[in-house]
Design an enzyme around this catalytic site. Sequence first.
Site, PDB file in Angstrom:
ATOM      1  N   LYS A 280      -2.355  48.817  43.711  1.00  0.00           N
ATOM      2  CA  LYS A 280      -1.875  50.203  43.824  1.00  0.00           C
ATOM      3  C   LYS A 280      -2.677  51.141  42.935  1.00  0.00           C
ATOM      4  O   LYS A 280      -2.858  52.308  43.272  1.00  0.00           O
ATOM      5  CB  LYS A 280      -0.379  50.277  43.488  1.00  0.00           C
TER       6      LYS A 280
ATOM      7  N   LYS B 105      -1.663  42.891  54.768  1.00  0.00           N
ATOM      8  CA  LYS B 105      -0.219  42.984  54.984  1.00  0.00           C
ATOM      9  C   LYS B 105       0.140  44.244  55.796  1.00  0.00           C
ATOM     10  O   LYS B 105      -0.461  45.294  55.575  1.00  0.00           O
ATOM     11  CB  LYS B 105       0.438  43.052  53.597  1.00  0.00           C
TER      12      LYS B 105
ATOM     13  N   LYS C  52       4.257  49.978  55.075  1.00  0.00           N
ATOM     14  CA  LYS C  52       4.839  51.260  55.478  1.00  0.00           C
ATOM     15  C   LYS C  52       4.042  52.442  54.941  1.00  0.00           C
ATOM     16  O   LYS C  52       4.208  53.563  55.393  1.00  0.00           O
ATOM     17  CB  LYS C  52       6.319  51.360  55.095  1.00  0.00           C
TER      18      LYS C  52
HETATM   19  P1  TYM Z   1       8.882  46.978  49.566  1.00  0.00           P
HETATM   20  O1  TYM Z   1       9.646  48.243  49.724  1.00  0.00           O
HETATM   21  O2  TYM Z   1       7.396  47.048  49.533  1.00  0.00           O
HETATM   22  O3  TYM Z   1       9.282  45.956  50.709  1.00  0.00           O
HETATM   23  C1  TYM Z   1      10.628  45.633  50.952  1.00  0.00           C
HETATM   24  C2  TYM Z   1      10.766  44.182  51.344  1.00  0.00           C
HETATM   25  O4  TYM Z   1      10.008  43.907  52.510  1.00  0.00           O
HETATM   26  C3  TYM Z   1       9.106  42.839  52.257  1.00  0.00           C
HETATM   27  N1  TYM Z   1       7.863  43.114  52.987  1.00  0.00           N
HETATM   28  C4  TYM Z   1       7.299  42.287  53.843  1.00  0.00           C
HETATM   29  N2  TYM Z   1       7.633  41.049  54.245  1.00  0.00           N
HETATM   30  C5  TYM Z   1       6.824  40.455  55.162  1.00  0.00           C
HETATM   31  N3  TYM Z   1       5.712  41.057  55.669  1.00  0.00           N
HETATM   32  C6  TYM Z   1       5.352  42.296  55.288  1.00  0.00           C
HETATM   33  N4  TYM Z   1       4.267  42.881  55.799  1.00  0.00           N
HETATM   34  C7  TYM Z   1       6.156  42.965  54.325  1.00  0.00           C
HETATM   35  N5  TYM Z   1       6.081  44.183  53.739  1.00  0.00           N
HETATM   36  C8  TYM Z   1       7.129  44.255  52.912  1.00  0.00           C
HETATM   37  C9  TYM Z   1       8.884  42.845  50.759  1.00  0.00           C
HETATM   38  O5  TYM Z   1       8.442  41.597  50.288  1.00  0.00           O
HETATM   39  C10 TYM Z   1      10.256  43.214  50.260  1.00  0.00           C
HETATM   40  O6  TYM Z   1      11.088  42.091  50.232  1.00  0.00           O
HETATM   41  N6  TYM Z   1       9.348  45.944  44.722  1.00  0.00           N
HETATM   42  C11 TYM Z   1       9.982  45.852  46.002  1.00  0.00           C
HETATM   43  C12 TYM Z   1      11.337  46.532  46.062  1.00  0.00           C
HETATM   44  C13 TYM Z   1      12.286  46.089  44.989  1.00  0.00           C
HETATM   45  C14 TYM Z   1      13.012  44.883  44.969  1.00  0.00           C
HETATM   46  C15 TYM Z   1      13.804  44.940  43.765  1.00  0.00           C
HETATM   47  C16 TYM Z   1      13.077  43.775  45.801  1.00  0.00           C
HETATM   48  C17 TYM Z   1      12.624  46.807  43.890  1.00  0.00           C
HETATM   49  N7  TYM Z   1      13.526  46.120  43.144  1.00  0.00           N
HETATM   50  C18 TYM Z   1      14.622  43.892  43.409  1.00  0.00           C
HETATM   51  C19 TYM Z   1      13.916  42.729  45.438  1.00  0.00           C
HETATM   52  C20 TYM Z   1      14.687  42.798  44.238  1.00  0.00           C
HETATM   53  C21 TYM Z   1       9.093  46.507  47.025  1.00  0.00           C
HETATM   54  O7  TYM Z   1       8.265  47.293  46.734  1.00  0.00           O
HETATM   55  O8  TYM Z   1       9.411  46.170  48.296  1.00  0.00           O
END
Ligand code: TYM
Length: 340
Positions: free
Chosen positions: A123, A205, A208
């Site tokens: 990032k 990956k 979004k």
């Molecule tokens: P974020 O918002 O990037 O993504 C949310 C969830 O979706 C999963 N994910 C994917 N899984 C499979 N293939 C993909 N292309 C893909 N893109 C995203 C992510 O692994 C995630 O589970 N840091 C986290 C958010 C967060 C969080 C937490 C998660 C903040 N605090 C506490 C669990 C527990 C994040 O940026 O996810």
Amino acid sequence: MDEVKDLAAQPLKKRIFSGIQPSGIITLGNYIGAIKNWVELQRDYECLYCVVDLHAITVRQEPAELRRRTFEAIALYVACGIDPEKSTIFVQSHVPAHAELAWVLGCYTGFGELSRMTQFKDKSQKHSDNINSGLFTYPVLMASDILLYQANLVPVGIDQKQHIELTRDVALRFNSVYGDVFTIPEPYIKETGMKINSLTDPTKKMSKSDPNPSSYIAVIENRDDTIRKIKRAVTDSDSVIKHAPGKDGINNLMSIYSCFTGKSFEEIEKEFAGKGYGDFKAAVGETCADGLENVRSEYARLIKDKAYIESIMKSGAEKAFYMSRKTLSKVYKKVGFYHV
Ligand code: TYM
């Protein structure tokens, strides 16, 4: 704080925490890697599902858009099948303990540990004009999210594994000084679907925040767009439907198909033996659109019901507030903060 309800003590079921950032339109990657599993886990666990807006501002957001996306994300959780009667659905910034615990845990996390986080490296390269300290300490906030609720399990995609490992390290370190304050969480990562890749560059990956909408399927886009994007998905030059190293595009489409149909890669290979990419892509597109049909119609209904969505946010925040206070006051006591 003493009269705070003891909701966090000895839960009857094991607990789950997970969240998604409202930093873009929620994609098929988020759905398969996270939300679909969250729905299934509701049966056997006590679940908290959060829209993590504090995390989202580590990258510059347009305020009105962030507000709208936060609302839409709550509606989408419910449309996907997260039941607000069973699970606690809430917005991170509505519960102040997340930021409060993050400060404390930041004092128990090494600079070196944070420097090794691959997501920070990625990032800060992508947003080189804004490498703020929130981007750097982001995993500490994520650790706070999880540890505040004494979560046993954290269902995520593979990209979050390193952050959960850090969460465990910080919790173990804190516990070794102060006794058993935090439950040590485990990641819950399903082999198939743990990383859904971009449709335009299947070595990356699906994200979004990708500026190219052809690279992702939005959970709430229309059926024709889904079918068209999958039809145009980048694949390699041979034409055999086989899961194999180097065939990133086909492997990715096979994972998507497998997640919606429950079929193994072997079964998919048999189903499409002798058929070409055209037939396979059409089947993946239709299956994916069919699989999201209910979510899309539920979402269209829910998004119009502002009062209902806001009532979910409010009651979720109330429940989360009490649970989070329990842990936070224990932490404050342990580290030696004066209490009156
Ligand atoms: P974020 O918002 O990037 O993504 C949310 C969830 O979706 C999963 N994910 C994917 N899984 C499979 N293939 C993909 N292309 C893909 N893109 C995203 C992510 O692994 C995630 O589970 N840091 C986290 C958010 C967060 C969080 C937490 C998660 C903040 N605090 C506490 C669990 C527990 C994040 O940026 O996810």
